[in-house]
Write an enzyme that holds these catalytic residues in place. Sequence first.
Site, PDB file in Angstrom:
ATOM      1  CG  ASP A 285      -2.191   0.871   0.922  1.00 18.03           C
ATOM      2  OD1 ASP A 285      -2.134   1.717  -0.003  1.00 18.03           O
ATOM      3  OD2 ASP A 285      -3.202   0.748   1.620  1.00 18.03           O
TER       4      ASP A 285
HETATM    5  C1  NOJ Z   1      -4.011   3.903   0.038  1.00 16.97           C
HETATM    6  C2  NOJ Z   1      -5.172   2.980   0.208  1.00 16.97           C
HETATM    7  O1  NOJ Z   1      -5.103   2.322   1.459  1.00 16.97           O
HETATM    8  C3  NOJ Z   1      -5.301   1.955  -0.886  1.00 16.97           C
HETATM    9  O2  NOJ Z   1      -6.517   1.273  -0.733  1.00 16.97           O
HETATM   10  C4  NOJ Z   1      -5.192   2.587  -2.240  1.00 16.97           C
HETATM   11  O3  NOJ Z   1      -5.353   1.623  -3.244  1.00 16.97           O
HETATM   12  C5  NOJ Z   1      -3.847   3.269  -2.337  1.00 16.97           C
HETATM   13  N1  NOJ Z   1      -3.758   4.303  -1.326  1.00 16.97           N
HETATM   14  C6  NOJ Z   1      -3.587   3.883  -3.708  1.00 16.97           C
HETATM   15  O4  NOJ Z   1      -4.342   5.007  -3.899  1.00 16.97           O
END
Ligand code: NOJ
Length: 760
Positions: A285
Amino acid sequence: MKFLKASLFLLTMLSAGAIAQTSRDAKMDQFISSLMQKMTIDEKLGQLNLPGAGDITTGQASSSDIAKKIEEGKVGGLFNIKTAQKIRDVQKIAVEKTRLKIPLIFGMDVIHGYQTVFPIPLGLSCSWDMPLIERSARIAAIEASADGINWTFSPMTDISRDARWGRASEGSGEDPYLGSQIAKAMVRGYQGDDLSRNNTIMACVKHFALYGAIEAGRDYNTVDMSRVRMYNEYFPPYKAAVEAGVGSVMTSFNEVEGVPASANKWLFTDVLRKQWGFNGFVVTDYTAINEMVDHGLGDLRTVSALSLKAGVDMDMVGEGFLGTLKQSLEEGKISQQEIDMACRRVLEAKYKLGLFEDPYRYCNIKRSKTEIFTPAHRKEARATAAQSFVLLKNDHNVLPVKKSGTIALIGPLADATENMTGTWSVAADFSKSVSLLNGLKSAVGKQAKIVYAKGSNLTADPKLEERATMFGKSLRRDNRSAEEIRNEAIQIAKQSDVIVAALGESAEMSGESSSRTDIGIPDVQQELLKELLKTGKPVVLVLFTGRPLTLKWESENVPAILNVWFGGSEAGDAIADVLFGDVNPSGKLSMTFPQVVGQVPLFYNHKNTGRPLAEGKWFEKFRSNYLDVSNDPLYPFGFGLSYTKFEYSDIKLSSNTLRHGQEITASVTVRNAGAVEGKEVVQLYIRDLVGSITRPVKELKGFQKISLKPGESREVSFKITEDDLKFYNSNLDFVAEPGDFKLFIGTNSRDVREADFKLE
Ligand code: NOJ
C-alpha cells in the site's frame, strides 16, 4: 456410452486447455528469462518501483518530473494517471527512451466504477446479486481500459465489523461467505477470462491482511487476533479472490502478529503463495514500507529488505526498494534471487496484460471517446443503485410516494451533486452526477410539484464539515444561523403533502482516514428532522451513509427510512425509481446496524460465550450483556424490507442425517403475499452445535435472490454437503466434525425457520 464420450471429450478439452496454458506459461517464462538476462541490477529495481504520476498535463509527458525517472529505467509502473492520450505519451517514453523498452503498467483506484459510478462497495454488497456486481466491475474495466488503465486496486475484501471504521464503505461488510462470493464476482468482472484483451484489467485484492479489524475502528491502527479467527473469519474473501485468479495483492498498513503486513513473511510467503498457490505479484500500500520505520522495525534500508524478503514485489510511492536494495544486496542482507523473483513477477503481470506485445493496447483514443459514461453504462448503474438500497422501515406504507401534489425535498444531501458518487470515485466528473433533486424532478415531470430547501448544514461544526467535504465534494456551507436555515425549510415543508428528508453523511465522511466515534446523523440534521416531524406531515428519511449508523431515535419516530448509501453517478434517478415505486427495494444489509456505538464491533456470527443471555431477555445479572442497552442490533445482518411481504413455509429436509460424501437438501416455499412484484434474498444459515473449538451462533452458508409476482410461490432449495460444514480447527486443518447442527432459513439473520440435522 454417451456419458463416457462426453467425459472423454471434456477431458480432451480440459487437457487441451491445460496444455495451451502450460505452453503459454513456458513461452512467458522463456521471454522473461531472456529479458532478465539483459537487465542490470538497477533496471531490475526500477521494475519494482511504483510512483504516483504527479501532475502530468496532456502533451507535457516528456517534460514532467517523472519522465526523467522513466528514461533512467527507474519506474515499473505509474498510478493515478488517466486518459488514453496521456498514458500513451508516458508509455512512449518507456518503450522508446529506455534501454530495454519495457512497458509500464498503469494502475488506478477504480473502486466502484470509473466515470460511470456504481454504488459504494458496501451498498453494492447489499444487492446480494452476483451477476449484477460482476457486471459493474466489467463496466468499470471497459471504461478504465478505454482510458489507458490496465490495473485496478480493487476489490477490497477486508471483513468490516466496526462501523466506526470509515473504510467499511469500501468493502462488502461483515460476512466471510458473502464477502467471498463478491470477491470472486469482482475479480471475474475486472479480469474476464483473458487478461490480455484490451477491455479487461488486472484486479488487486486488498488489503492483505485483516485491515478491517483495526482496534477501535481508528484507521491504520493495530490488529491482533488468533490464527483460528483469521482463517475462519477474515481470510476467506482474500482466498476466494486468489482462487478466482486475481493477478495482484496489496499489503495492508496494519501489523499482523506484531509484524507490519508489508514485512510479514508468514502472510505473503507461507499463507498467500505456499498455502493458497497465489502466483501473481504483491504491491505494498501507499508508502507502507517507509511507514515501518514508524512502526518501529528499523531504518528504511532495514524495512525495505524485510519487505522484499517477506515476498513483496512492488513498492508503492515510498522508493525504499529503489533507494536501498542495491546496498542491501552488496551487504548480503538480501539475495540476487530475491530481487530476481520480484522483478520476474512484475514482468509476468505485464506479459499477461499483453503489454510486451502491444504497449499501447489500452491507449485507444477512439475507445476513450465511445466507451466511457455511455447511456448503456449509466442505465446499468441506475438499475444497480436501486438494487443496493435497503428499506429499513415503512410504517403505514408511507412509501412508495405518489407522483402527485406537493413533495418537499429537504436536507443538505438533497441537492448535493458532488456527493452522490461517494468515496473513492477518482475518475468521476462530479458535476455529471444526478442529484436527488434532479432525480425527483425528472421522475414527476408535470405530475407533481417538488419544492426544495437545504434545511441545515452537514453539521454545526464548520471544521468538521471541512474535513468531511474534501476532494471537491463540497456541500456549499450556508453561513446563516442554523435556526434561519431550518425555519426556511419548515415553512416550505408545511405547504407539502409529503416530506422527503435527505440526511446523513457526506461522501467523505466515510472512506480512508474517515473514522468516527459518533456514528449518528450529525447534530443540526437531527434537529431539522425533529422539526420536520412536528409539521405532522408524513416524513420519509432518505439516508445517505457510507457505514451503518446509529438510528435508534429515527427508527422509533420516523415512519419510513430508505438507506441509499452513496448510489453513484445515477443515484438521484435511482432513488426516485424506488421512492415512487417504479422499482421495489430489495437490498439486504451486509453489515449489522447497532443501536448505540458502544455495542460495536457488533456482528451476527459471534460466539455464544459461556454466559449467553437467555432468548427474549435483554438483561440478566452475571450474563454477557450491558446494563443500559440490550445485545440486539437495531437492524440485523441480512435485513431489508420490500413494498410487498414474503411468507416462508417451514423447512423441509430431505434427511436429518448427512453422511460422509453425501448431500441433503433443505427447502422452503416462499410466497409473495403482497400486492406488488418483488425480489427476496432467501438466506441459509448453519450452526455447528458442538465442536473441538467454539463455533459461531450462526453462519451464512448460502442465499438465493428470487423474484415473485403477487400471489406467486416458489420452492427454494439448498444442497448441503460436508464441505459446507468445514472450518479451521486449532491445528488449522480444514475439517467437518460429526455431530449435531442447526439449520436456519429466513429473510434475514434474525427472522428464520429452524431445522436440525446430524453429520455422521
Ligand atoms: C491507500 C489505500 O489504502 C489503498 O486502498 C489505495 O489503493 C492506495 N492508497 C492507492 O491510492
